[in-house]
Design a protein around this motif. Structure first.
Motif, PDB file in Angstrom:
ATOM      1  N   UNK A   1       0.938  -1.223  -0.023  1.00 58.55           N
ATOM      2  CA  UNK A   1      -0.020   0.059  -0.005  1.00 58.55           C
ATOM      3  C   UNK A   1       0.938   1.267   0.154  1.00 58.55           C
ATOM      4  N   UNK A   2       1.823   1.272   0.932  1.00 59.19           N
ATOM      5  CA  UNK A   2       2.557   2.394   0.981  1.00 59.19           C
ATOM      6  C   UNK A   2       3.413   2.641  -0.214  1.00 59.19           C
ATOM      7  N   UNK A   3       3.896   1.743  -0.867  1.00 56.52           N
ATOM      8  CA  UNK A   3       4.753   1.760  -2.175  1.00 56.52           C
ATOM      9  C   UNK A   3       3.811   2.212  -3.182  1.00 56.52           C
ATOM     10  N   UNK A   4       2.680   1.741  -3.414  1.00 53.93           N
ATOM     11  CA  UNK A   4       1.593   2.040  -4.687  1.00 53.93           C
ATOM     12  C   UNK A   4       1.319   3.456  -4.500  1.00 53.93           C
ATOM     13  N   UNK A   5       0.907   3.704  -3.041  1.00 54.18           N
ATOM     14  CA  UNK A   5       0.389   5.150  -2.897  1.00 54.18           C
ATOM     15  C   UNK A   5       1.170   6.255  -3.275  1.00 54.18           C
ATOM     16  N   UNK A   6       2.656   6.073  -2.706  1.00 60.27           N
ATOM     17  CA  UNK A   6       3.501   7.076  -3.090  1.00 60.27           C
ATOM     18  C   UNK A   6       3.649   7.249  -4.331  1.00 60.27           C
ATOM     19  N   UNK A   7       3.704   6.172  -5.412  1.00 63.37           N
ATOM     20  CA  UNK A   7       3.686   6.243  -6.780  1.00 63.37           C
ATOM     21  C   UNK A   7       2.289   6.944  -7.427  1.00 63.37           C
ATOM     22  N   UNK A   8       1.113   6.282  -7.176  1.00 59.41           N
ATOM     23  CA  UNK A   8      -0.112   6.595  -7.671  1.00 59.41           C
ATOM     24  C   UNK A   8      -0.548   8.077  -7.333  1.00 59.41           C
ATOM     25  N   UNK A   9      -0.716   8.238  -5.875  1.00 58.98           N
ATOM     26  CA  UNK A   9      -1.350   9.366  -5.359  1.00 58.98           C
ATOM     27  C   UNK A   9      -0.452  10.575  -5.833  1.00 58.98           C
ATOM     28  N   UNK A  10       0.666  10.329  -6.132  1.00 60.56           N
ATOM     29  CA  UNK A  10       1.591  11.917  -6.469  1.00 60.56           C
ATOM     30  C   UNK A  10       1.099  12.204  -7.718  1.00 60.56           C
ATOM     31  N   UNK A  11       0.619  11.235  -8.478  1.00 67.44           N
ATOM     32  CA  UNK A  11      -0.080  11.850  -9.883  1.00 67.44           C
ATOM     33  C   UNK A  11      -1.490  12.168 -10.000  1.00 67.44           C
ATOM     34  N   UNK A  12      -2.015  12.159  -8.803  1.00 66.86           N
ATOM     35  CA  UNK A  12      -3.355  12.584  -8.591  1.00 66.86           C
ATOM     36  C   UNK A  12      -3.588  14.031  -8.139  1.00 66.86           C
ATOM     37  N   UNK A  13      -4.314  14.830  -8.496  1.00 71.09           N
ATOM     38  CA  UNK A  13      -4.513  16.325  -8.140  1.00 71.09           C
ATOM     39  C   UNK A  13      -5.220  16.439  -6.796  1.00 71.09           C
ATOM     40  N   UNK A  14      -6.581  15.559  -6.615  1.00 68.89           N
ATOM     41  CA  UNK A  14      -7.109  15.680  -5.305  1.00 68.89           C
ATOM     42  C   UNK A  14      -6.701  14.862  -4.330  1.00 68.89           C
ATOM     43  N   UNK A  15      -5.542  13.803  -4.551  1.00 67.45           N
ATOM     44  CA  UNK A  15      -4.783  13.077  -3.553  1.00 67.45           C
ATOM     45  C   UNK A  15      -5.841  11.938  -2.848  1.00 67.45           C
ATOM     46  N   UNK A  16      -7.029  11.981  -3.239  1.00 61.98           N
ATOM     47  CA  UNK A  16      -7.970  11.138  -2.835  1.00 61.98           C
ATOM     48  C   UNK A  16      -8.036   9.638  -3.220  1.00 61.98           C
ATOM     49  N   UNK A  17      -8.112   8.500  -2.252  1.00 60.78           N
ATOM     50  CA  UNK A  17      -8.034   7.085  -2.858  1.00 60.78           C
ATOM     51  C   UNK A  17      -9.074   6.602  -1.794  1.00 60.78           C
ATOM     52  N   UNK A  18      -9.715   5.803  -2.366  1.00 62.08           N
ATOM     53  CA  UNK A  18     -10.814   4.825  -1.475  1.00 62.08           C
ATOM     54  C   UNK A  18     -10.184   3.338  -1.418  1.00 62.08           C
ATOM     55  N   UNK A  19     -10.348   3.123  -0.138  1.00 62.70           N
ATOM     56  CA  UNK A  19      -9.846   1.716   0.239  1.00 62.70           C
ATOM     57  C   UNK A  19     -11.104   0.914   0.764  1.00 62.70           C
ATOM     58  N   UNK A  20     -11.205  -0.240   0.407  1.00 61.73           N
ATOM     59  CA  UNK A  20     -12.575  -1.307   0.816  1.00 61.73           C
ATOM     60  C   UNK A  20     -11.756  -2.641   1.334  1.00 61.73           C
ATOM     61  N   UNK A  21     -12.405  -3.387   2.070  1.00 62.25           N
ATOM     62  CA  UNK A  21     -12.099  -4.751   2.427  1.00 62.25           C
ATOM     63  C   UNK A  21     -13.004  -5.715   1.973  1.00 62.25           C
ATOM     64  N   UNK A  22     -12.790  -6.805   1.857  1.00 65.42           N
ATOM     65  CA  UNK A  22     -13.788  -7.848   1.646  1.00 65.42           C
ATOM     66  C   UNK A  22     -12.998  -9.450   2.421  1.00 65.42           C
ATOM     67  N   UNK A  23     -14.347 -10.282   2.832  1.00 70.94           N
ATOM     68  CA  UNK A  23     -13.954 -11.673   3.385  1.00 70.94           C
ATOM     69  C   UNK A  23     -13.767 -11.345   4.892  1.00 70.94           C
ATOM     70  N   UNK A  24     -14.221 -10.260   5.490  1.00 72.22           N
ATOM     71  CA  UNK A  24     -13.910 -10.117   6.901  1.00 72.22           C
ATOM     72  C   UNK A  24     -15.410 -10.090   7.746  1.00 72.22           C
TER      73      UNK A  24
END
Length: 295
Positions: A85-108
């Motif tokens: 998560x940390x690695x992906x977010x550091x790459x992906x979020x930096x390319x977004x203007x609003x910096x918003x990301x949704x995170x969901x879970x399943x199987x719990x």
């Protein structure tokens, strides 16, 4: 190409029967070069990117041949999910203007505050906001997302099974809404799972529908079993898809390829956005002397 760039416009072809005779001559009367659009051209058009993470909370998410559960430790060095998560977010979020990301879970199954020895049956959820509040669907920083994730690890009891069609339906519903509103938006869903999914057929049917939408799916697994690996790869290539929009990544047991994986994901995401746009004939105006966003 080199000859064209140097100005050559005529080529002579020798005869196959005799080296001294000329079989024919080819002359290029005119030449024009057209630039294909890239991701930066669509960003300039106003492209927005929605990113959704879906994390598998089921019991199958354990590191093979070790005693380290997929979700057990809150230490980034041992818990592979926060590292991904940390690695992906550091790459992906930096390319977004609003910096918003949704995170969901399943199987719990939610169990925080419940007596763990109680005989009460806790319903398993296959689609729940990791933030713990349906009104807080988007997280605005990496630290905030990791904090919500770590709290969810303690609050949810792993189930015996998992499937992703519920959280996938939710993502596609929003994606279809953007399409109907002709919004210049692209949705990317990143699933972290062991691959032990019980709804492969339903998921494949949904992905066939999704292939016509502005949507990409990335399946990321950590050291999966051979059968689980086959399950995930089974979702990648399918002749019923309108285009290639499902990608499978596998994290090495030591996690050494996580940062490289993140960079590859960003590159493939950009390519799939361009491919989808060209398929739908959404072409940015590359001429500098025009105010029109489309050609």
């Amino acid at each position: 190409r080199k000859e064209l760039m140097e100005g050559q416009r005529t080529w002579t072809f020798k005869s196959a029967r005799s080296v001294d005779s000329v079989a024919g001559t080819l002359t290029l009367s005119s030449l024009s070069e057209e630039k294909l659009p890239d991701i930066s051209d669509y960003v300039k058009m106003g492209l927005s990117s929605d990113i959704l993470f879906a994390v598998d909370f089921s019991k199958s998410n354990k590191v093979e041949n070790t005693k380290i559960p997929f979700h057990s430790s809150l230490d980034k060095e041992f818990n592979i999910n926060p590292r991904i998560l940390s690695s992906l977010l550091s790459v992906l979020v930096n390319h977004k203007e609003d910096k918003n990301v949704s995170i969901w879970g399943f199987g719990g199954a939610y169990c925080q505050g419940t007596d763990i020895l109680s005989s009460e049956t806790r319903p398993v959820s296959q689609c729940f906001p990791v933030a713990g509040n349906t009104e807080i669907l988007k997280c605005q920083s990496i630290d905030q997302i990791l904090s919500f994730y770590q709290k969810a690890v303690l609050a949810y009891e792993p189930s015996d099974f998992s499937h992703i069609n519920e959280v996938l339906r939710m993502a596609l519903k929003n994606c279809r809404k953007n399409s109907e509103e002709k919004s210049l938006s692209y949705s990317t869903m990143i699933v972290l799972t062991s691959g032990n999914l019980s709804d492969l057929k339903e998921t494949k049917n949904l992905l066939t529908f999704a292939s016509s939408l502005s949507f990409s799916l990335f399946l990321i697994s950590f050291d999966p079993s051979p059968s689980n690996r086959d399950n995930l790869k089974h979702l990648v290539n399918d002749s019923s898809f309108d285009r290639q929009m499902v990608t499978y990544f596998e994290v090495f047991p030591d996690g050494s390829n996580i940062d490289l994986l993140s960079k590859k994901l960003l590159k493939i995401q950009s390519e799939q956005i361009v491919d989808y746009s060209l398929m739908k004939n959404i072409i940015p105006n590359l001429k500098k002397d025009s105010d029109c966003p489309f050609i």
